[in-house]
Write an enzyme that holds these catalytic residues in place. Sequence first.
Site, PDB file in Angstrom:
ATOM      1  N   THR A  17       0.819  -1.216   0.000  1.00 32.46           N
ATOM      2  CA  THR A  17       0.000   0.000   0.000  1.00 32.46           C
ATOM      3  C   THR A  17       0.847   1.257   0.000  1.00 32.46           C
ATOM      4  O   THR A  17       0.507   2.238  -0.653  1.00 32.46           O
ATOM      5  CB  THR A  17      -0.907   0.014   1.261  1.00 32.46           C
ATOM      6  N   SER A  59       1.248  -7.452  -1.216  1.00 29.55           N
ATOM      7  CA  SER A  59       1.875  -8.577  -0.484  1.00 29.55           C
ATOM      8  C   SER A  59       0.967  -9.798  -0.404  1.00 29.55           C
ATOM      9  O   SER A  59       1.416 -10.878  -0.012  1.00 29.55           O
ATOM     10  CB  SER A  59       2.356  -8.141   0.893  1.00 29.55           C
ATOM     11  N   THR A  90       1.503  -4.594   4.104  1.00 28.98           N
ATOM     12  CA  THR A  90       1.301  -4.997   5.503  1.00 28.98           C
ATOM     13  C   THR A  90       0.620  -6.368   5.638  1.00 28.98           C
ATOM     14  O   THR A  90       0.751  -7.018   6.667  1.00 28.98           O
ATOM     15  CB  THR A  90       0.433  -3.956   6.257  1.00 28.98           C
ATOM     16  N   ASP A  91      -0.097  -6.787   4.598  1.00 28.17           N
ATOM     17  CA  ASP A  91      -0.939  -7.984   4.757  1.00 28.17           C
ATOM     18  C   ASP A  91      -0.141  -9.240   5.102  1.00 28.17           C
ATOM     19  O   ASP A  91      -0.580 -10.060   5.918  1.00 28.17           O
ATOM     20  CB  ASP A  91      -1.773  -8.225   3.490  1.00 28.17           C
TER      21      ASP A  91
HETATM   22  N1  ASP Z   1      -2.818  -5.224   0.324  1.00 30.04           N
HETATM   23  C1  ASP Z   1      -1.703  -4.416   0.795  1.00 30.04           C
HETATM   24  C2  ASP Z   1      -0.450  -5.277   0.812  1.00 30.04           C
HETATM   25  O1  ASP Z   1      -0.304  -6.059   1.679  1.00 30.04           O
HETATM   26  C3  ASP Z   1      -2.007  -3.869   2.142  1.00 30.04           C
HETATM   27  C4  ASP Z   1      -0.950  -2.975   2.745  1.00 30.04           C
HETATM   28  O2  ASP Z   1       0.169  -2.869   2.306  1.00 30.04           O
HETATM   29  O3  ASP Z   1      -1.279  -2.334   3.772  1.00 30.04           O
HETATM   30  O4  ASP Z   1       0.340  -5.172  -0.075  1.00 30.04           O
END
Ligand code: ASP
Length: 335
Positions: A17, A59, A90-91
């Site tokens: 993100t 991710s 973050t995922d």
């Molecule tokens: N879907 C995103 C990822 O994990 C979420 C994030 O980065 O907060 O790449």
Amino acid sequence: MNTNKKKKILFIGTGGTISSQNSGEGLSPAMDAQELLRYCPDIINYCDVECIQILNLDSTNMRPGHWIMMAQAIEENYNDYDGFVIAHGTDTMAYSASAVSYLIQDSPKPVVFTGAQKPIDVIGSDAIRNLTDAFIVASDDNSHGVQIVFFGSVICGTRARKNFSKSFGAFGSINFPEIARIQDGRIARFIVDDVPSKPKFYSYLNPNVGLIKLVPGMSADILNYIINQYDGIVVESFGVGGLPEYSDFYNQIKEAADKGKVVVMTTQVPSEGSNLGVYRVGSKLKDHLRILEAHDMTTESAITKLMWILGQAKDFDEAEALFYTTIYHDILYKD
Ligand code: ASP
């Protein structure tokens, strides 16, 4: 102690993100590491930065091969930099940080994962704070090993979990204190380890590890199917741990162990871990079967540690010895 010499940090972009923009079908990684850095002019006060972009993924699309790529990028550049910052979604960041903790052990230099809940070009995003904090932690003389820096928390790479899907304070440290907090550029350390002298790099994981989460009423036949697909299986059971007695669960696990599969019992309770010996539903397994127990480890660490172990262990005894060897604070209780 601060040597006052500006540190040289390698910034590794992988997507997430933090680097995302609207693709017309929702957010998707777009900016590279160099572009992210332009949003954080303060970082040059703390360190000199060079950038590489090794991936540009949400991710959700990360796989074990990508964890090996991250570790290899660090190994190839290890001697040329004082620390490493990885921008990551973050995922699955808790999985990546755990996996890289097994692929790069005893690192005297810090490897800091960070990301954001909102893209860096969105007003009010958490990205600038997280990225700036990550570089400050990566430039600190007392930092070493794999960590996640997020919303002021500095978390051991083997202990992190994404607890909140939307809030800025997304990550928690599970069954272990945060290593430090960072606020307004100042680091307050709670865990001070001896700095290791020499890193150990590994370049192989066996990705053939699965996770089964038990639900009340589930049939043991599903276990049989899943066990046959994998070399290692982590079973998230209930409470301090055990298997239902109403179906053939015990024999399915016994058969898996007899076939040389490595089974790790853990719990789906978020905190405090397992203790299989407490109830009959668990002690039977513990006393009679060759299985392992995750105790206070996170499920993310149990899975990635098993991938690392199954990439090298010759037999169950070796797998067991490695599993219960503490690597960067990943397991404290082993009885
Ligand atoms: N879907 C995103 C990822 O994990 C979420 C994030 O980065 O907060 O790449």
